[in-house]
Write an enzyme that holds these catalytic residues in place. Structure first.
Site, PDB file in Angstrom:
ATOM      1  N   ASP A 173       8.150  23.874  58.886  1.00 30.63           N
ATOM      2  CA  ASP A 173       6.956  24.606  59.324  1.00 30.63           C
ATOM      3  C   ASP A 173       5.733  23.968  58.674  1.00 30.63           C
ATOM      4  O   ASP A 173       5.418  24.227  57.520  1.00 30.63           O
ATOM      5  CB  ASP A 173       7.070  26.082  58.927  1.00 30.63           C
ATOM      6  CG  ASP A 173       5.969  26.936  59.552  1.00 30.63           C
ATOM      7  OD1 ASP A 173       4.982  26.360  60.053  1.00 30.63           O
ATOM      8  OD2 ASP A 173       6.107  28.175  59.554  1.00 30.63           O
ATOM      9  N   HIS A 220       7.878  26.549  63.024  1.00 31.71           N
ATOM     10  CA  HIS A 220       7.179  27.839  62.992  1.00 31.71           C
ATOM     11  C   HIS A 220       7.797  28.733  64.070  1.00 31.71           C
ATOM     12  O   HIS A 220       7.199  28.973  65.121  1.00 31.71           O
ATOM     13  CB  HIS A 220       5.695  27.575  63.256  1.00 31.71           C
ATOM     14  CG  HIS A 220       4.782  28.694  62.881  1.00 31.71           C
ATOM     15  ND1 HIS A 220       4.682  29.204  61.602  1.00 31.71           N
ATOM     16  CD2 HIS A 220       3.903  29.414  63.634  1.00 31.71           C
ATOM     17  CE1 HIS A 220       3.782  30.167  61.575  1.00 31.71           C
ATOM     18  NE2 HIS A 220       3.305  30.320  62.801  1.00 31.71           N
ATOM     19  N   SER A 260       4.048  34.570  61.565  1.00 31.05           N
ATOM     20  CA  SER A 260       2.755  33.891  61.503  1.00 31.05           C
ATOM     21  C   SER A 260       1.671  34.865  61.057  1.00 31.05           C
ATOM     22  O   SER A 260       1.789  35.463  59.993  1.00 31.05           O
ATOM     23  CB  SER A 260       2.440  33.233  62.847  1.00 31.05           C
ATOM     24  OG  SER A 260       1.373  32.312  62.727  1.00 31.05           O
TER      25      SER A 260
END
EC number: 3.4.14.11
Length: 757
Positions: free
Chosen positions: A468, A498, A348
């Protein structure tokens, strides 16, 4: 379980024998297979004084235990070898499997019985049922000494460094940026955990603005209401300037001392991939960056000032920047323990910083492992001329992220001294965000790493999920294609959301990264090379395939969308509008069921297809007014088993990242029945229908021809499957929630869907 082995390296026989001997497996090339297997197993069970016992509790076949087999005149067969091998890997004979040949085929077992010594060597490099390779399991149990020196097996570093008696220290790197304009370069706190070693070692660095803590309360207050009218924008072409970075020079002198003075105590959290590398001789560095707790400066979220400060940590590891012992800047320490070679890790925002760092071309950064990282911040908070939210976080924008990560405010003294200036800086950010139009502008241009992708020198490993919708697949797709052709790049493209994938049962991700970093950071000469794309097959559990590319397909499959005109009503009754706004999950469910304001088109799949790249919609469309928001989702529709987006725990705390060190859960994506699966999606402001940088008028009730690319993906479809295309306006999870009374009309006879295959 299925075996998908990418980390194994084929070595010459003499290397195999040598490495086995160093681990106490004194096998002779001339010995018969049965004797060699017994010699191997008696060393394998080194924790037993009486090795007859562990042999007696394993089976050779359904009637004979292994000790009895070795005492007999019977010959070793392929079936017996496989039966024993599976038991060593943790499978229970007559419980997990009964027929070793059938089980071998079902699991995709990578070893073919033949040369027994090579078979046993590869077996040691194969993952067990509980997640470790067999050699790692044995080393964890004490097969070879924990002597704080490097030991290698099949081109990978073994866990022979103590993870208890380590050096834990803190330094403050002098950056080359002054984000708060105080006339001093910002200091960046670096938390270091490194093994004791009489020599130089490489570093695994995680650049995480979250690491020193987050200000969730301030971030929540900064969230936006998504309800509001879609702006009618004036037509114009967006002009941009080349981003500039103003650097500052070091100031003053500092006494050079031998060691850091501040000891690192507890840290908020470590990353388990880093934990895995610590006892294998890699220093772990955690850096939160400018504007975070115990560092100085503002939180500039994603721009090259933030990236530069992280880069300066790599510069310090290579002797190009200073690090002070504390905020007085009176004493400095050198990274004399560092060999100058660095890899970055994290998912991320952490993976985003890896992307940004790579585009600086900094010397010493050998490998980035960018997991679900952003490549252009515009595409995180905006899409095709629209204000959007990351999936799962309606109302989040850049300023709420800045509040979240400006952890200096968690320290009361820093809050008193600095919050007023921080808030003033935040007001400037809000003005530049331009939530009114959703257009690309200089603010976003300054945070677009694709512009500098040509500078990348490091080897690049991406991981990204097809599901995601936070950091959408477009980010990795664009970065993957923007990289220079001469560098090595690799993508693990899974079917999760994610999420991290380093603790999944079905793939030897950690071991593959070990082989890569041992080669690149420790200088071991091997021919290890990952495939360009390693893709998780969506049609079966625990199945991975190697592909040559992500996108770039020469062929395509076209679907006609129908013969009539259909309309999408934008406005909902107040009750439904409020209900969807409170719980966007309800909206998604009803959208998939065909209960929202939408056009729903079912498209039969008449032959096997392998979608790879960006699906494209060619639409003839008109709006009843001078604006229009178009959302699209492509589903595989029909009750069947699909891979789920979030991993489930298969066994708790069974992966050992060292020697009883940071035990980790073994996980995998479940494969279970659902009504549908999202293949791809996308959002478009019809005023930006031809180009992101071109805003055009919409004339009410005038037909427009629109080419609309959806998020890139890789997805396999079989003959007889059904695709469902859903066209609608407001997406209550992602887009602005405009409830004005207008409608879009689509001429389906003049529209089509194209899939690159």
């Amino acid at each position: 379980m299925r075996f998908n082995q990418y980390s194994y390296i084929n070595f010459p026989k003499e290397n195999v024998l040598s490495e086995l001997k160093k681990c106490g497996f004194d096998l002779q090339n001339t010995a018969n297979h049965k004797d060699s297997l017994e010699t191997f197993l008696r060393r394998f069970f080194f924790t037993y004084q009486d090795t007859n016992y562990p042999l007696s509790i394993l089976a050779a076949d359904k009637k004979t235990d292994l000790l009895t087999f070795f005492q007999s005149e019977d010959e070793l067969t392929a079936d017996i070898f496989y039966t024993v091998a599976f038991q060593l890997l943790g499978f229970s004979y007559l419980v997990d499997f009964e027929d070793s040949d059938v089980f071998r085929k079902e699991t995709g077992f990578p070893i073919i019985y033949g040369d027994l010594i090579e078979n046993l060597y590869q077996l040691l490099n194969t993952r067990t049922k509980k997640g470790n390779t067999l050699i790692d399991q044995l080393v964890s149990d004490g097969l070879i000494p924990e002597d704080n020196d490097y030991h290698y097996f099949n081109g990978k570093s073994l866990a022979t460094f103590s993870n208890q008696d380590v050096i834990r220290e803190v330094v403050y790197v002098e950056s080359r940026v002054d984000t708060d304009q105080k006339g001093l370069s910002d200091l960046v706190k670096v938390s270091i955990i490194r093994p004791r070693f009489d020599g130089k070692i490489p570093a695994i660095m995680t650049a995480s603005p979250y690491h020193q803590g987050t200000n969730d309360k301030a971030s929540d207050k900064a969230l936006y209401k998504m309800e509001g009218e879609l702006e009618v924008k004036l037509p114009h072409k967006i002009e941009l300037e080349k981003p500039q970075l103003n650097l500052v020079q070091p100031q003053g002198k500092a006494e050079l001392i031998a060691e850091a003075e501040e000891k690192l105590t507890h840290i908020n959290s470590s990353y388990t991939l880093n934990d895995y590398f610590l006892p294998r001789g890699f220093a772990n560095l955690y850096v939160s960056g400018v504007g975070t707790k115990d560092s100085t400066g503002f939180m500039t979220n994603g721009d090259y000032q933030q990236i530069e400060a992280y880069k300066n940590v790599i510069d310090w590891l290579n002797g190009r920047c200073r690090a002070f012992t504390d905020h007085t800047r009176q004493r400095q320490v050198k990274a004399d323990w560092s060999n100058g070679k660095v890899a970055t890790t994290g998912l991320s925002y952490l993976g985003t910083m890896s992307n940004g760092l790579a585009t600086t071309g900094v010397d010493g950064l050998e490998v980035i492992i960018a997991e679900a990282g952003i490549s252009s911040w515009y595409n995180y908070y905006r899409e095709n001329g629209l204000v959007t939210s990351p999936g799962g976080y309606p109302g989040e924008d850049f300023d709420s992220l800045a509040e979240l990560t400006y952890s200096r405010n968690l320290l009361a003294g820093d809050y008193i001294r600095g919050n007023e200036a921080h808030q003033a800086d935040l007001e400037k950010v809000k003005a530049q965000l331009d939530r009114k139009t959703g257009d690309y502008n200089q603010f976003w241009h300054d945070r677009n790493y694709l512009l500098n992708a040509h500078k990348v020198k490091a080897e690049v490993v991406f991981t990204h999920g097809s599901q995601d919708w936070n950091v959408k697949p477009l980010h990795v797709y664009q970065m993957f294609h923007a990289l220079p052709t001469h560098i090595h790049k690799h993508l693990f493209f899974h079917n999760g959301a994610h999420v991290y994938m380093n603790n999944w049962q079905s793939i030897d991700f950690r071991e593959s990264i070990n082989a890569l970093l041992t080669k690149k950071l420790l200088g071991q000469e091997t021919d290890f090379q990952l495939p360009t794309v390693i893709w998780q097959d969506n049609t079966a559990p625990q199945t991975w395939l190697s592909l040559d590319n992500f996108g770039g397909q020469e062929n395509c499959e076209t679907f006609s969308l129908g013969q009539e005109e259909q309309a999408i009503q934008n406005q909902y009754p107040d009750k439904d509008f409020e209900r969807y706004g409170k719980t966007y999950q309800t909206f998604n469910t009803e959208l998939y069921q065909g209960k929202a304001n939408q056009i729903t088109i079912n498209l039969p799949v008449t032959k096997d297809l392998h979608l790879n790249g960006r699906a494209q919609l060619n639409l003839r469309i008109k709006s009843s007014t001078n604006k229009g928001l178009l959302s699209a989702q492509l589903l595989e529709f029909g009750q069947k088993k699909y891979l789920q987006p979030y991993p489930a725990i298969l066994s708790a705390r069974t992966i050992d990242n060292g020697r009883y060190h940071m035990l980790e859960n073994l996980c995998e994506l479940p494969f279970r029945p659902e009504a549908q699966r999202v293949v791809t999606k996308g959002y478009l402001n019809l005023q930006n229908r031809n180009d992101l940088l071109l805003v055009e008028d919409i004339t009410a009730d005038e037909w427009m021809d629109v080419q609309f690319e959806l998020q890139p993906t890789i997805y396999k479809l079989k003959e007889g499957d059904t695709l469902r295309l859903v066209l609608y306006t407001t997406d209550f999870e992602i887009t602005i929630r405009d409830n004005t009374d207008y409608h879009l009309t689509v001429d389906l006879a003049q529209s089509m869907l194209t899939l690159p295959c």
